[in-house]
Scaffold this motif. Sequence first.
Motif, short mmCIF file in Angstrom:
data_model
loop_
_atom_site.label_atom_id
_atom_site.label_comp_id
_atom_site.label_asym_id
_atom_site.label_seq_id
_atom_site.Cartn_x
_atom_site.Cartn_y
_atom_site.Cartn_z
N ARG A 112 0.82 -1.20 0.00
CA ARG A 112 0.00 0.00 0.00
C ARG A 112 0.86 1.26 0.00
NH1 ARG A 112 -5.01 1.20 3.97
NH2 ARG A 112 -5.84 -0.52 2.78
N SER A 113 1.93 1.25 0.81
CA SER A 113 2.84 2.40 0.84
C SER A 113 3.44 2.63 -0.54
CB SER A 113 3.99 2.16 1.82
OG SER A 113 3.49 1.81 3.07
N PHE A 114 3.81 1.52 -1.19
CA PHE A 114 4.42 1.61 -2.51
C PHE A 114 3.47 2.30 -3.49
CE2 PHE A 114 4.85 -0.30 -6.76
CZ PHE A 114 6.12 0.17 -7.08
N PHE A 115 2.22 1.83 -3.52
CA PHE A 115 1.27 2.42 -4.46
C PHE A 115 0.94 3.87 -4.10
CE2 PHE A 115 0.45 -1.93 -5.91
CZ PHE A 115 0.47 -1.69 -7.27
N ALA A 116 0.91 4.15 -2.81
CA ALA A 116 0.64 5.52 -2.38
C ALA A 116 1.73 6.45 -2.90
CB ALA A 116 0.56 5.60 -0.86
N ARG A 117 2.98 6.00 -2.76
CA ARG A 117 4.10 6.82 -3.20
C ARG A 117 4.03 7.04 -4.72
NH1 ARG A 117 8.02 4.25 0.07
NH2 ARG A 117 7.09 5.18 1.91
N MET A 118 3.74 5.96 -5.44
CA MET A 118 3.63 6.04 -6.89
C MET A 118 2.55 7.04 -7.29
SD MET A 118 5.54 3.84 -8.61
CE MET A 118 4.61 3.29 -10.03
N PHE A 119 1.42 6.98 -6.56
CA PHE A 119 0.31 7.87 -6.88
C PHE A 119 0.72 9.32 -6.75
CE2 PHE A 119 -3.05 10.49 -4.91
CZ PHE A 119 -3.83 10.67 -6.03
N TYR A 120 1.40 9.66 -5.66
CA TYR A 120 1.80 11.06 -5.46
C TYR A 120 2.77 11.50 -6.54
CZ TYR A 120 -0.62 11.50 -1.09
OH TYR A 120 -1.60 11.57 -0.15
N ARG A 121 3.71 10.60 -6.88
CA ARG A 121 4.68 10.97 -7.90
C ARG A 121 3.95 11.22 -9.23
NH1 ARG A 121 9.78 7.31 -7.90
NH2 ARG A 121 9.80 8.02 -5.75
N PHE A 122 3.03 10.32 -9.56
CA PHE A 122 2.32 10.41 -10.84
C PHE A 122 1.46 11.67 -10.91
CE2 PHE A 122 -1.35 9.15 -13.55
CZ PHE A 122 -0.66 9.09 -14.75
N ILE A 123 0.65 11.91 -9.89
CA ILE A 123 -0.28 13.04 -9.97
C ILE A 123 0.48 14.36 -9.96
CG2 ILE A 123 -0.80 13.28 -7.49
CD1 ILE A 123 -3.73 13.78 -8.44
N ASN A 124 1.63 14.41 -9.25
CA ASN A 124 2.40 15.65 -9.26
C ASN A 124 3.08 15.90 -10.60
OD1 ASN A 124 1.70 16.47 -6.73
ND2 ASN A 124 3.44 15.52 -5.73
N MET A 125 3.30 14.80 -11.33
CA MET A 125 3.91 14.94 -12.64
C MET A 125 2.91 15.51 -13.64
SD MET A 125 6.00 11.86 -14.36
CE MET A 125 4.61 11.05 -15.11
N ILE A 126 1.64 15.08 -13.55
CA ILE A 126 0.70 15.46 -14.59
C ILE A 126 -0.23 16.60 -14.20
CG2 ILE A 126 0.70 13.16 -15.63
CD1 ILE A 126 -2.00 12.67 -14.35
N SER A 127 -0.20 17.05 -12.95
CA SER A 127 -1.15 18.09 -12.55
C SER A 127 -0.43 19.34 -12.06
CB SER A 127 -2.04 17.54 -11.45
OG SER A 127 -2.71 18.58 -10.81
N HIS A 128 -1.06 20.49 -12.23
CA HIS A 128 -0.47 21.73 -11.74
C HIS A 128 -0.57 21.84 -10.23
CE1 HIS A 128 0.33 23.34 -15.60
NE2 HIS A 128 -0.93 23.27 -15.99
N THR A 129 -1.64 21.25 -9.68
CA THR A 129 -1.82 21.28 -8.25
C THR A 129 -0.88 20.25 -7.62
OG1 THR A 129 -4.13 21.73 -8.69
CG2 THR A 129 -3.55 21.20 -6.45
N GLN A 130 0.09 20.71 -6.84
CA GLN A 130 1.07 19.80 -6.27
C GLN A 130 0.59 19.25 -4.92
OE1 GLN A 130 4.31 18.97 -7.71
NE2 GLN A 130 3.10 19.71 -9.44
N LEU A 131 0.56 17.94 -4.82
CA LEU A 131 0.15 17.33 -3.55
C LEU A 131 1.38 16.97 -2.72
CD1 LEU A 131 -2.67 14.87 -4.63
CD2 LEU A 131 -2.81 17.27 -4.02
N VAL A 132 1.19 17.01 -1.41
CA VAL A 132 2.29 16.69 -0.51
C VAL A 132 2.17 15.23 -0.09
CG1 VAL A 132 3.38 17.28 1.67
CG2 VAL A 132 2.29 19.05 0.30
N ASP A 133 3.20 14.45 -0.32
CA ASP A 133 3.16 13.04 0.05
C ASP A 133 3.08 12.91 1.57
OD1 ASP A 133 3.33 10.35 0.21
OD2 ASP A 133 5.39 10.17 -0.49
N GLY A 134 2.19 12.05 2.01
CA GLY A 134 2.08 11.82 3.45
C GLY A 134 1.21 12.83 4.16
N ALA A 135 0.68 13.82 3.44
CA ALA A 135 -0.19 14.80 4.09
C ALA A 135 -1.47 14.11 4.53
CB ALA A 135 -0.52 15.93 3.14
N ARG A 136 -1.86 14.36 5.77
CA ARG A 136 -3.08 13.75 6.29
C ARG A 136 -4.23 14.73 6.11
NH1 ARG A 136 -3.82 8.79 7.82
NH2 ARG A 136 -5.07 9.44 9.60
N ASP A 137 -5.44 14.23 6.33
CA ASP A 137 -6.58 15.15 6.30
C ASP A 137 -6.63 15.98 7.58
OD1 ASP A 137 -7.47 14.47 3.82
OD2 ASP A 137 -8.76 12.87 4.53
#
Length: 311
Positions: free
Chosen positions: A133-158
Amino acid sequence: MPKLSLVVPCYNEQEALRPFMLELSRVTSGLGDVETEVILVDDGSSDETLRVIRELAGEYEMVRYLSFSRNFGKESAMLAGFAASRGDYVAVMDADLQDPPALLPDMLKAVREEGYDCAGSRRTTRKGEPPIRSFFARMFYRFINMISHTQLVDGARDYKLLSRKAVDALLAMPEYNRFSKGLYEWIGFRTKWFEYQNVERVAGETKWSFWKLFKYSLEGIVAFTTMPLALASLLGMICMLVALVIIVSLSVRQMMWHSSVDGWTSMVCIIVLLSGLQLFCVGIIGQYISKMYLEIKRRPHYIVAESSDEK
Ligand code: UDP
Ligand code: MG
């Protein structure tokens, strides 16, 4: 006196709620000149959560609650809590004590005194989580930050504490597909990050299955970037160019040497490849269309079945 609202989405948290309220009231009683209200949002729980919430509302004066008519998801629960909040500062936290209430005084200080509009929290470890799960979570953040202008912070909680201004900005976004990690980044404002080690929940189980998380991450991608749509057309264009080259060279070969085409296999390969590609692109477009469909219907985000304010 300034007021702090704490929004707590609860879904099947019957065991966790009491220890949570105990810890929370310990922390908030040390907040000094700040009045606190706690808004427990029962997200259509199927266990005894609502009963426990009603009891807590009787025991603690600071507790208000809402209860949904069914499970609408954590995003809707947070939104309902924001809408009901009356505080000058609003915090969101999980009911399972994974978001340590002990951070609250510092987060409040950042927004009250240090000029930030948002205090966010980050986990520095993902301890206690399945490695896959950690692996996929990390991949997701890397991917979405690559393709989107809105930068997400990895590990940010709600787990966040916001100023009234930031909360009103969030409430002003009526979209149906809410991906709050992206919404927080989108509204901007200065954010101070607090880091802490991952803690395991006090009671109950996580409500996020791998599949639910996967769907949620797709939602995040579709809600925050239209890049996949562009990707689809780009891919289609490249394929057309390649096909053109193949057609020309095959025609030339046929005209010059009259060698009949014995490449049945390659033909099948190409057909399969291209139809796969087409389906892929249609699928991406379909994703966006389905989101538009939901937005256009303008349904409410949640339905409140019971609320402490009505009494
Ligand atoms: N939650 C909710 N609705 C849902 C799923 C979860 O309100 O459909 C709440 C849940 O009660 C908890 C918070 O969202 O307070 C986070 O859920 P959980 O602890 O299961 O997620 P995790 O911490 O494992 O990411
Ligand atoms: Mg949790």
